[in-house]
Motif scaffolding. Structure first.
Motif, PDB file in Angstrom:
ATOM      1  N   ARG A  30       0.833  -1.208   0.000  1.00 40.25           N
ATOM      2  CA  ARG A  30       0.000   0.000   0.000  1.00 40.25           C
ATOM      3  C   ARG A  30       0.867   1.257   0.000  1.00 40.25           C
ATOM      4  N   ALA A  31       1.910   1.239   0.815  1.00 40.77           N
ATOM      5  CA  ALA A  31       2.794   2.405   0.908  1.00 40.77           C
ATOM      6  C   ALA A  31       3.500   2.665  -0.417  1.00 40.77           C
ATOM      7  N   ALA A  32       3.944   1.592  -1.070  1.00 38.85           N
ATOM      8  CA  ALA A  32       4.635   1.754  -2.352  1.00 38.85           C
ATOM      9  C   ALA A  32       3.713   2.394  -3.388  1.00 38.85           C
ATOM     10  N   VAL A  33       2.469   1.935  -3.451  1.00 37.73           N
ATOM     11  CA  VAL A  33       1.515   2.487  -4.416  1.00 37.73           C
ATOM     12  C   VAL A  33       1.188   3.941  -4.067  1.00 37.73           C
ATOM     13  N   LYS A  34       0.907   4.190  -2.793  1.00 39.67           N
ATOM     14  CA  LYS A  34       0.501   5.524  -2.352  1.00 39.67           C
ATOM     15  C   LYS A  34       1.573   6.563  -2.611  1.00 39.67           C
ATOM     16  N   HIS A  35       2.850   6.172  -2.401  1.00 40.86           N
ATOM     17  CA  HIS A  35       3.944   7.136  -2.514  1.00 40.86           C
ATOM     18  C   HIS A  35       4.730   6.977  -3.813  1.00 40.86           C
ATOM     19  N   LYS A  36       4.148   6.220  -4.747  1.00 40.55           N
ATOM     20  CA  LYS A  36       4.740   6.052  -6.082  1.00 40.55           C
ATOM     21  C   LYS A  36       6.193   5.582  -6.006  1.00 40.55           C
ATOM     22  N   ALA A  37       6.419   4.626  -5.115  1.00 41.85           N
ATOM     23  CA  ALA A  37       7.753   4.045  -4.955  1.00 41.85           C
ATOM     24  C   ALA A  37       7.822   2.706  -5.668  1.00 41.85           C
ATOM     25  N   ALA A  38       9.004   2.337  -6.110  1.00 42.31           N
ATOM     26  CA  ALA A  38       9.185   1.012  -6.707  1.00 42.31           C
ATOM     27  C   ALA A  38       8.973  -0.055  -5.641  1.00 42.31           C
ATOM     28  N   LEU A  39       8.364  -1.172  -6.025  1.00 44.45           N
ATOM     29  CA  LEU A  39       8.123  -2.279  -5.103  1.00 44.45           C
ATOM     30  C   LEU A  39       8.832  -3.528  -5.606  1.00 44.45           C
ATOM     31  N   ILE A  40       9.682  -4.103  -4.772  1.00 39.69           N
ATOM     32  CA  ILE A  40      10.302  -5.395  -5.061  1.00 39.69           C
ATOM     33  C   ILE A  40       9.462  -6.464  -4.375  1.00 39.69           C
ATOM     34  N   ASP A  41       8.711  -7.223  -5.149  1.00 42.12           N
ATOM     35  CA  ASP A  41       7.779  -8.208  -4.594  1.00 42.12           C
ATOM     36  C   ASP A  41       8.507  -9.520  -4.320  1.00 42.12           C
ATOM     37  N   ASN A  42       9.187  -9.570  -3.192  1.00 48.00           N
ATOM     38  CA  ASN A  42       9.913 -10.782  -2.828  1.00 48.00           C
ATOM     39  C   ASN A  42       8.973 -11.943  -2.521  1.00 48.00           C
TER      40      ASN A  42
END
Length: 400
Positions: free
Chosen positions: A344-356
Motif C-alpha cells: 500500500r505504501a509503495a503504491v501511495k507514494h509512487k515508490a518502486a516495489l520489489i515483490d519478494n
C-alpha cells in the motif's frame, strides 16, 4: 625450566597452547568483525549512498554481514558507479516506529540518494513506540543496549573468565550440541517441569532459553505459550526479562497467534491475577502494554495495522523531503499484514516495489523451502543473494 618436573613442564606447555589458542581466536574475532561491517564503500561524505532500513531481514539474522542482501548490490555497483556506498542500518527486532524514530538522524548522517525499506514484520509483537511521555506508545532508550547482541535470548553476565575466547568457543560447541539434542527431542520437553523449576528458583532465565527456542523452532506453540506465561508470572524483578528484554513477551505474543487452545480472555485473567499479586508491575511499561494487547486483541490488531500504515507514510514523507528516492521491498516469508502495508505504501507514494513474497512463493513451490528460508523464516544466504539480485537493477536504474 630444566629443573622443573615433567608434570610442571607439561602444565606450562598446556598453558602456552591455551594462550596461543586464545590469541588466535581473538585475531579470528577481529577478522569476523570486519565482515560484519554495515557501511560498504567507505565513510566519506561525498559518497553516493544507498541506505537500507529495516529489521533483522535487512541486518542479516543468522548470516554474516556480507551475506545479507545490502552487500551484494554494492559489489555489483562499485565498478560501474564511482564513489558508491551501501549502508546497512537494519536492526534485529526493530518495528516501524523505531525505524521512523531513527530516520531523521540516518538521513542527516548518510545523505542517501536511494533508501531501501523493509520493515513491519515485528510490528505485530514489538509494540515499542516513538512517543516519549505517552504510555500507550512505549519508548525505551535502554532497549537497544538490552538486545545489542541481536539474539532472541540475552547472553550471560560477563567476567574475566567468560570473556576468554577459549571459554566462549568451548561453550558455543557445548550449547550447539545441547540445542541440537533439544531440537531432536522437542516433543519430550516437559513444560510443567520446566515451569515448576523456574518458579522454585531451580532454573534461571538462561536455563529456560534453549528449551523455549527448541519449542519455537519445532512449532510447539501451545507449550511455548504456556511456558512463557508461567515465566512472566514468576520472573524476578531484577531479571533482564522483567522489562528490558522482550523475549518472554515475544514468545507469549508470537505463540498466541499460532495456538488455538487459549482465548485472549484467559491470558487477561492470568495477567490481571499477576498484577493483583505484584502491584509494582503497574510501573512496568512493557507488562502494562502487553496486558492491554490481550485485553483488546481485536482492536489492538487494527490499531497496530493503522500505526504501521501511519509510520510507513511518515517514513516515505521524510525520505521524499530529503530528496532521496524510495524503494520498498516486501518479505520473502509469510508476513501478510506487513507485506500488504508495504505494498500500500509503495503504491501511495509512487515508490518502486520489489515483490519478494510472490517470487519466493513460486520458487519454494518448485524446489522447496529450505534452500531459501531458515526455520525461523529468515532468509538463508541464497535467499539474501536472490533478494539482492532482484534489487540491483532497480538501484542501478535509480542512480542513472
Amino acid at each position: 625450566l630444566r629443573a622443573l618436573p615433567a608434570w610442571a613442564k607439561s602444565a606450562l606447555f598446556f598453558i602456552f597452547l591455551l594462550v596461543l589458542f586464545e590469541a588466535g581466536l581473538r585475531l579470528a574475532g577481529l577478522i569476523y568483525n570486519e565482515t560484519r561491517l554495515s557501511v560498504f564503500g567507505g565513510e566519506a561524505d561525498d559518497r553516493r549512498t544507498v541506505l537500507c532500513l529495516g529489521d533483522s531481514y535487512t541486518y542479516g539474522e543468522n548470516v554474516t554481514g556480507k551475506q545479507a542482501y545490502p552487500y551484494p548490490p554494492w559489489l555489483g555497483l562499485k565498478d560501474a558507479v564511482p564513489r558508491i556506498r551501501v549502508v546497512n542500518r537494519g536492526h534485529c527486532e526493530y518495528n516501524s516506529s523505531q525505524v521512523l524514530a531513527e530516520l531523521p538522524e540516518n538521513l542527516k548522517t548518510f545523505k542517501p540518494e536511494i533508501v531501501i525499506l523493509l520493515v513491519g514484520s515485528s510490528d505485530k509483537w514489538n509494540i515499542i513506540g516513538a512517543k516519549p511521555g505517552d504510555r500507550t506508545f512505549i519508548y525505551r532508550p535502554d532497549y537497544d543496549g538490552s538486545v545489542s547482541d541481536g539474539r532472541l535470548f540475552p547472553s550471560e553476565t560477563q567476567n574475566l573468565f567468560t570473556n576468554l575466547r577459549v571459554y566462549k568457543m568451548a561453550r558455543a560447541v557445548y550449547l550447539n550440541a545441547k540445542f541440537r539434542y533439544l531440537l531432536r527431542n522437542a516433543a519430550a520437553i516437559d513444560t510443567k517441569k520446566l515451569a515448576d523449576g523456574y518458579k522454585a528458583g531451580k532454573l534461571s532465565d538462561k536455563d529456560l532459553s534453549p528449551y523455549m527456542a527448541a519449542m519455537y523452532y519445532n512449532s510447539r506453540y501451545e507449550n511455548l505459550f504456556e511456558l512463557a506465561l508461567e515465566a512472566l508470572e514468576n520472573v524476578p524483578a531484577g531479571s533482564a526479562y522483567y522489562s528490558h528484554h522482550l523475549s518472554y513477551y515475544f514468545a507469549l505474543a508470537f505463540s498466541f497467534e499460532f495456538q488455538s487452545k487459549y482465548p485472549a480472555q484467559k491470558v487477561v485473567e492470568r495477567l490481571n491475577g499477576l498484577l493483583a499479586r505484584r502491584p509494582e508491575l503497574k510501573e512496568n511499561e512493557a507488562f502494562m502494554k502487553y496486558l492491554r494487547y490481550f485485553m483488546d486483541k481485536k482492536n489492538l490488531e487494527a490499531f497496530l495495522g493503522r500505526r504501521l500504515d501511519e509510520n510507513l507514510d511518515a517514513i516515505a514523507g521524510l525520505i521524499a523531503a530529503s530528496g532521496a528516492r524510495l524503494i520498498v521491498m516486501n518479505y520473502p516469508s509469510t508476513h501478510t499484514a506487513a507485506n500488504k502495508a508495504l505494498e500500500r505504501a509503495a503504491v501511495k507514494h509512487k515508490a518502486a516495489l520489489i515483490d519478494n513474497y510472490s517470487f519466493f512463493l513460486k520458487l519454494m513451490k518448485e524446489t522447496g523451502r529450505e534452500k531459501y528460508l531458515m526455520g525461523d523464516d529468515h532468509a538463508t544466504p541464497l535467499g539474501h543473494e536472490l533478494m539482492a539480485e532482484r534489487l540491483l537493477p532497480e538501484i542501478t536504474g535509480a542512480l542513472k
